[in-house]
Scaffold this active site. Structure first.
Site, mmCIF file in Angstrom:
data_model
loop_
_atom_site.group_PDB
_atom_site.id
_atom_site.type_symbol
_atom_site.label_atom_id
_atom_site.label_comp_id
_atom_site.label_asym_id
_atom_site.label_seq_id
_atom_site.Cartn_x
_atom_site.Cartn_y
_atom_site.Cartn_z
ATOM 1 N N HIS A 17 0.888 -1.162 0.000
ATOM 2 C CA HIS A 17 0.000 0.000 0.000
ATOM 3 C C HIS A 17 0.924 1.209 0.000
ATOM 4 C CE1 HIS A 17 0.994 -0.588 4.213
ATOM 5 N NE2 HIS A 17 0.349 0.502 4.615
ATOM 6 N N HIS B 51 1.124 3.938 2.202
ATOM 7 C CA HIS B 51 1.426 4.746 3.376
ATOM 8 C C HIS B 51 2.926 5.044 3.345
ATOM 9 C CE1 HIS B 51 -2.399 3.475 5.818
ATOM 10 N NE2 HIS B 51 -2.676 4.214 4.763
ATOM 11 N N ASP C 100 5.414 4.920 5.143
ATOM 12 C CA ASP C 100 6.455 4.032 5.664
ATOM 13 C C ASP C 100 6.581 2.742 4.842
ATOM 14 O OD1 ASP C 100 3.878 3.496 6.694
ATOM 15 O OD2 ASP C 100 4.701 2.294 8.326
ATOM 16 N N HIS C 101 5.922 2.703 3.711
ATOM 17 C CA HIS C 101 6.003 1.528 2.842
ATOM 18 C C HIS C 101 6.416 1.879 1.410
ATOM 19 C CE1 HIS C 101 4.243 -1.463 5.682
ATOM 20 N NE2 HIS C 101 3.831 -0.340 6.254
ATOM 21 N N HIS D 33 -6.809 -2.006 6.349
ATOM 22 C CA HIS D 33 -5.822 -0.996 6.743
ATOM 23 C C HIS D 33 -5.763 0.088 5.665
ATOM 24 C CE1 HIS D 33 -2.212 0.655 8.516
ATOM 25 N NE2 HIS D 33 -1.622 0.595 7.346
ATOM 26 N N ASP E 162 0.638 -4.731 7.090
ATOM 27 C CA ASP E 162 -0.098 -3.963 8.097
ATOM 28 C C ASP E 162 -1.510 -4.495 8.385
ATOM 29 O OD1 ASP E 162 2.141 -2.459 8.358
ATOM 30 O OD2 ASP E 162 1.319 -0.613 7.535
ATOM 31 N N HIS F 281 5.307 -4.368 12.235
ATOM 32 C CA HIS F 281 5.787 -3.323 13.144
ATOM 33 C C HIS F 281 5.818 -3.824 14.589
ATOM 34 C CE1 HIS F 281 5.633 -0.533 9.808
ATOM 35 N NE2 HIS F 281 4.332 -0.580 9.698
#
Lengths: 268, 268
Positions: free
Chosen positions: A96, A98, A100-101, A185, A207, A252
């Site tokens: 996805h 976001h 942090d990805h 998510h 996630d 995480h």
């Protein structure tokens, strides 16, 4: 034939509140959690799943997440540890978008890019509550233009080298490399199942479950677009892990992450 | 004809975290917020919208919400302040069945009961993340039986006197008393618009927007089942207030609540 190898590329760490890790449950308080990407060395090519966060972006837009990242924890740095360069990656798949990805996508202009067909449109036009999640649009000239954030684009990022092939549903990207559609998510979120010749499969929840406790208690992260779908995806991940006798790895979960192989160590 | 009168029945207060009031935005920290019910004295009858929380229930199941409630802040007590008894209420409408909106239903066995047709089924079988929200099932023998929580039922609560008429979509419950379907916070959530002969309409957001700031920033509460629907509902509430030139009143906004008329004072 050489067996598939999976390397985890350590990407540093971020801080969020306990209420974000465990939606409405907490406890409150700062939680530092790991970020990593997954490199699959496969007979059919070199596949990279996700690309972590960009330190400068986080410091500029979400400094309260207190990023920690060394040079070796960037995509070029982490690939360098195993003797690779960004150009050696054939395919980038983003679970996805976001921040942090997808923060390291910009370093991979030459790779083919794949994601769920709804993820780029969502990054172009996020829900109000998704603006911080989708705040790094450097992975896509299209998204950066749609958001009026072309200043984020690295020199050399063009529509041509940042266009994604859109998929939907479950897809076997390469033999034994399964993209598992687990929305909730985000609108087009995927988990990843990798099968090996010589060891148990690994199911990366990504996630759909930040931590082992998240999956055990069916408590998703506070960042989500469809929590009902999120619960269904957690049920699906649990069932699949059982059916495949897969080892579960979480996105995480600092406690578990400390036991994962990183750097030059690998699975397979 | 006498104009419609609206009384706010003060129901005490609770504490939640700032991350629950403003989903993922906060700031963190304890926020004490008001709970109240809405009594509409109308030519067609006496309508009660929501019934607050039950102090004993909160102390037992969610003591971390630090309930404060005097005898005058219970449904019988608040009705008593304006010279009424529970049996004087003709119709109870619940905006949804979170514990802070249905805790006093048990005191109203004689009233006709109405809600969205999906709310009782949801209270019978909530999502994992909704268990605390739907933790007080004393309003419904059906829900209490489905959840194995019949110990919550007050003596005298039966299937017959706790069965709801289910509605869907927008409904004009009595002339000028409009139920506005605003899902997102819960599956069958309603807001309430009351029109008067002699003053501006009042639009009670109920939990579509806990506070004025929530509506202004489109930041819904952390408790929700469908945040995309929640955003759409906030847009709808804003538009309706503008179209009707309605005064907006929020469900859990302490700063604004201090300016609202309560006790024997009324609107209309």
């Amino acid at each position: 034939m050489t067996d598939t190898k999976v390397y985890l590329l350590d990407g540093g760490s971020l801080v969020i509140d306990g209420y974000h890790v465990f939606w409405n449950r907490g406890p409150a308080g700062e939680v530092r959690f790991p970020v990593y990407s997954i490199l699959v060395e496969h007979a059919e090519g070199r596949f990279l799943f996700d690309t972590g966060f960009d330190y400068d972006h986080v410091m500029k837009v979400l400094p309260f997440e207190k990023p920690m990242q060394t040079k070796e924890q960037t995509i070029p740095g982490a690939l360098g540890l195993i003797g690779l360069e960004p150009k050696d990656v054939n395919v980038v798949f983003n679970s996805h978008f976001h921040f942090d990805h997808c923060g390291g996508n910009k370093h991979l202009p030459d790779a083919k890019k794949i994601c769920h067909r709804l993820e780029v449109p969502q990054a172009c036009n996020p829900q109000p509550f998704e603006h911080l999640g989708y705040s790094d649009v450097s992975f896509s000239a299209e998204a950066a233009e749609a958001r009026g954030m072309t200043d984020q684009l690295m020199a050399g990022t063009t529509r041509a080298n940042s266009t994604f092939e859109g998929i939907e549903g479950d897809v076997e990207l390469a033999k034994g490399v399964h993209l598992i559609f687990t929305p909730g998510h985000s609108i087009g979120h995927y988990s990843l199942l990798v099968e090996f010749q010589t060891r148990r499969p690994i199911l990366f929840t990504i996630d759909a479950a930040y931590t082992q406790k998240s999956l055990e208690t069916l408590c998703q992260a506070s960042f989500h677009i469809d929590p009902v779908a999120g619960v269904a995806s957690m049920h699906r991940v649990r069932k699949l892990a059982e059916e495949k006798d897969a080892e579960l790895m979480y996105s995480h979960d600092m406690e578990n992450y400390r036991t994962y192989r990183t750097g030059t160590q690998f699975y397979g």
